[in-house]
Design a protein around this motif. Structure first.
Motif, PDB file in Angstrom:
ATOM      1  N   ALA A  79      -2.203   5.650  -0.264  1.00 13.85           N
ATOM      2  CA  ALA A  79      -3.560   5.288   0.867  1.00 13.85           C
ATOM      3  C   ALA A  79      -3.351   5.479   2.173  1.00 13.85           C
ATOM      4  CB  ALA A  79      -2.529   3.569  -0.320  1.00 13.85           C
ATOM      5  N   LEU A  80      -2.575   4.272   2.723  1.00 12.30           N
ATOM      6  CA  LEU A  80      -2.230   4.068   4.179  1.00 12.30           C
ATOM      7  C   LEU A  80      -2.643   5.563   4.775  1.00 12.30           C
ATOM      8  CD1 LEU A  80      -1.638   2.809   5.852  1.00 12.30           C
ATOM      9  CD2 LEU A  80       0.918   2.968   6.186  1.00 12.30           C
ATOM     10  N   VAL A 109      -9.711   7.929   7.208  1.00  9.60           N
ATOM     11  CA  VAL A 109     -10.794   7.736   7.905  1.00  9.60           C
ATOM     12  C   VAL A 109     -11.277   7.681   8.664  1.00  9.60           C
ATOM     13  CG1 VAL A 109     -12.777   5.325   7.004  1.00  9.60           C
ATOM     14  CG2 VAL A 109     -10.934   6.781   5.370  1.00  9.60           C
ATOM     15  N   ILE A 110     -10.565   6.483   9.959  1.00  6.91           N
ATOM     16  CA  ILE A 110     -10.444   5.908  11.071  1.00  6.91           C
ATOM     17  C   ILE A 110      -9.965   7.534  12.284  1.00  6.91           C
ATOM     18  CG2 ILE A 110      -8.365   5.444  13.039  1.00  6.91           C
ATOM     19  CD1 ILE A 110      -7.773   3.454  11.176  1.00  6.91           C
ATOM     20  N   TRP A 153      -7.831  12.341   0.674  1.00 10.82           N
ATOM     21  CA  TRP A 153      -7.656  11.713  -1.599  1.00 10.82           C
ATOM     22  C   TRP A 153      -6.929  12.954  -1.963  1.00 10.82           C
ATOM     23  CZ3 TRP A 153     -11.864  10.327  -5.030  1.00 10.82           C
ATOM     24  CH2 TRP A 153     -11.245   9.274  -6.519  1.00 10.82           C
ATOM     25  N   GLY A 202     -11.708  10.793   5.012  1.00  7.87           N
ATOM     26  CA  GLY A 202     -11.136  10.056   3.762  1.00  7.87           C
ATOM     27  C   GLY A 202     -10.755  10.662   3.134  1.00  7.87           C
ATOM     28  N   MET A 235       0.899  -0.927   0.006  1.00  9.45           N
ATOM     29  CA  MET A 235       0.146  -0.718   0.294  1.00  9.45           C
ATOM     30  C   MET A 235       0.989   1.135   0.212  1.00  9.45           C
ATOM     31  SD  MET A 235      -2.611   1.187   2.760  1.00  9.45           S
ATOM     32  CE  MET A 235      -4.117  -0.375   2.357  1.00  9.45           C
ATOM     33  N   VAL A 290      -5.348   8.016   3.500  1.00  6.96           N
ATOM     34  CA  VAL A 290      -6.488   7.895   3.143  1.00  6.96           C
ATOM     35  C   VAL A 290      -6.865   7.018   4.680  1.00  6.96           C
ATOM     36  CG1 VAL A 290      -8.298   7.221   2.264  1.00  6.96           C
ATOM     37  CG2 VAL A 290      -6.247   8.435   0.824  1.00  6.96           C
ATOM     38  N   VAL A 291      -6.485   5.486   4.430  1.00  6.75           N
ATOM     39  CA  VAL A 291      -7.098   4.826   5.864  1.00  6.75           C
ATOM     40  C   VAL A 291      -6.896   5.567   7.131  1.00  6.75           C
ATOM     41  CG1 VAL A 291      -6.871   3.041   6.701  1.00  6.75           C
ATOM     42  CG2 VAL A 291      -6.490   2.708   4.534  1.00  6.75           C
ATOM     43  N   PHE A 292      -5.827   5.875   7.410  1.00  8.59           N
ATOM     44  CA  PHE A 292      -5.443   6.885   9.047  1.00  8.59           C
ATOM     45  C   PHE A 292      -7.003   7.688   9.251  1.00  8.59           C
ATOM     46  CE2 PHE A 292      -0.831   5.463   8.851  1.00  8.59           C
ATOM     47  CZ  PHE A 292      -1.679   3.893   9.943  1.00  8.59           C
ATOM     48  N   GLY A 349     -15.629  10.236   9.038  1.00  7.92           N
ATOM     49  CA  GLY A 349     -15.170   8.865   8.365  1.00  7.92           C
ATOM     50  C   GLY A 349     -14.901   9.614   6.888  1.00  7.92           C
TER      51      GLY A 349
END
Length: 382
Positions: free
Chosen positions: A5-6, A12-13, A94, A90, A1, A8-10, A86
């Motif tokens: 992209a990582l 969202v969290i 992005w 995200g 990843m 983006v995940v963080f 969230g």
């Protein structure tokens, strides 16, 4: 990843966690409660909530939308706010990768939270708390210090201009519109020592002297009121009427450049409006503590004098700059008109304040504003 992209995940969290805290703000701010103490508790049975009761989205789903202790229903708004935050965080990560935009991306997430919390409170109470908007303007200016020229986000001078023009445009519409609705009669009860009278004076003075000198003239008027210990009236026929005449002179080429006059007038009015907002907020807080008003069930801002939409526009201008602010306002007016027509067709008496429309406009401006501005400039051949 990939790193982007990582992140983006963080994001969202992080958004889910911030969304959980946003629900606290939505509940406590309009009630004048401390947002940190006491710890989270059920509003029905007052039982303190544990860690397993506060998992974003998961707790509400696992409990079937009911309190673990008293089985009272929990509003569906709680998971909706968490999910929207969230998704919003995200999407921002992005579109505005933090590795490229740095603190600017975090600033946009803060803006998203202010817009969402402010809209939710506005829908509930028809108010937008000063505790949200006034610090929000300051945060927008602070984040602008980290924005690089050409990044697409406003630099500090552009953020200041955006905040002043945002507040100035809406307060000017408010003042002129109210004057017309009163059939050009004076306000019965001018505020002491500063208020709408000084805002209108700033509008006139700013048209000829520029935003800062215009604001200075208006605040000097407030100082005169304070020293005289009474309101020295300045007729709106002179201030608002003079402003409209000044604009006509500028448009006919007899005054200053029309664009400079409008920017100066709106900037001065916006600066005075924000000073009024801070003064009214602090004045009200002092009197609330003296009178014990915090013990009542009445929403906080229902007792205070202010104009939440004006300050929310200043927040948007500080974070996005004046061009995207204009996009947000156009979208907000259009969205309000469309929904108003739908409500009339359905014979609905429900009404919405302008805050949620401003929030929708700001999100549209954030996502598609630069493209819309480029398209419009292309039509004008700029």
């Amino acid at each position: 990843m990939s790193p982007d992209a990582l992140l983006v995940v963080f994001a969202v969290i992080l958004g889910l966690l911030v969304g959980s805290f946003s629900n606290v703000l939505i509940w406590r701010l309009p009630r004048g409660e401390n947002v940190a103490f006491p710890p989270s508790h059920c509003p029905h049975c007052d039982h303190r909530l544990g860690v397993r009761d506060l998992v974003p989205l998961g707790s509400w789903l696992a409990l079937g939308g009911k309190c673990r202790y008293c089985r009272a229903p929990i509003k569906a708004r709680y998971p909706v706010v968490e999910a929207l935050t969230g998704l919003g965080y995200g999407l921002i990560a992005w579109l505005f990768p933090p590795l490229t935009f740095g603190l600017g991306a975090l600033g946009l997430m803060v803006l998203f939270t202010i817009l969402l919390v402010g809209s939710a409170i506005d829908l509930d109470t028809y108010t937008i708390p000063d505790e949200l908007t006034l610090p929000g303007v300051g945060l927008g200016l602070l984040f602008a210090l980290a924005n690089a020229q050409g990044s697409g986000l406003p630099t500090f001078p552009e953020a200041v201009q955006g905040a002043l023009l945002g507040a100035g445009l809406l307060v000017t519409i408010n003042n002129v519109g109210a004057w017309v609705l009163r059939r050009f009669r004076e306000r019965s009860w001018p505020e002491f020592p500063l208020g709408y009278q000084q805002i209108s004076l700033g509008l006139l003075a700013g048209a000829w002297l520029g935003p800062w000198w215009g604001a200075g003239v208006a605040l000097l008027s407030a100082l005169v009121n304070a020293l005289a210990k009474k309101v020295i009236r300045i007729p709106e026929l002179l201030t608002l009427g003079g402003f409209l005449v000044s604009v006509m002179l500028g448009g006919s080429g007899l005054g200053r450049d029309l664009g400079a006059m409008v920017v100066g007038a709106l900037g001065a009015a916006g600066a005075v409006a924000l000073v009024c907002g801070v003064y009214w907020w602090l004045h009200w807080r002092r009197h609330r503590e003296d009178d014990g008003a915090a013990d009542t069930d009445e929403p906080v801002d229902a007792q205070a004098m202010g104009f939440g939409d004006v300050k929310l526009a200043a927040v948007i201008g500080a974070f996005l700059g004046w061009e995207l602010l204009l996009v947000a306002l156009v979208v907000a007016v259009f969205a309000g008109a469309v929904l108003g027509v739908i409500q009339m067709a359905l014979h609905s008496s429900n009404r919405l304040k302008f805050g949620p429309y401003l929030a929708i406009g700001a999100v549209v401006a954030l996502l598609w504003g630069p493209a819309l501005v480029g398209w419009y400039k292309g039509l004008l051949g700029l």
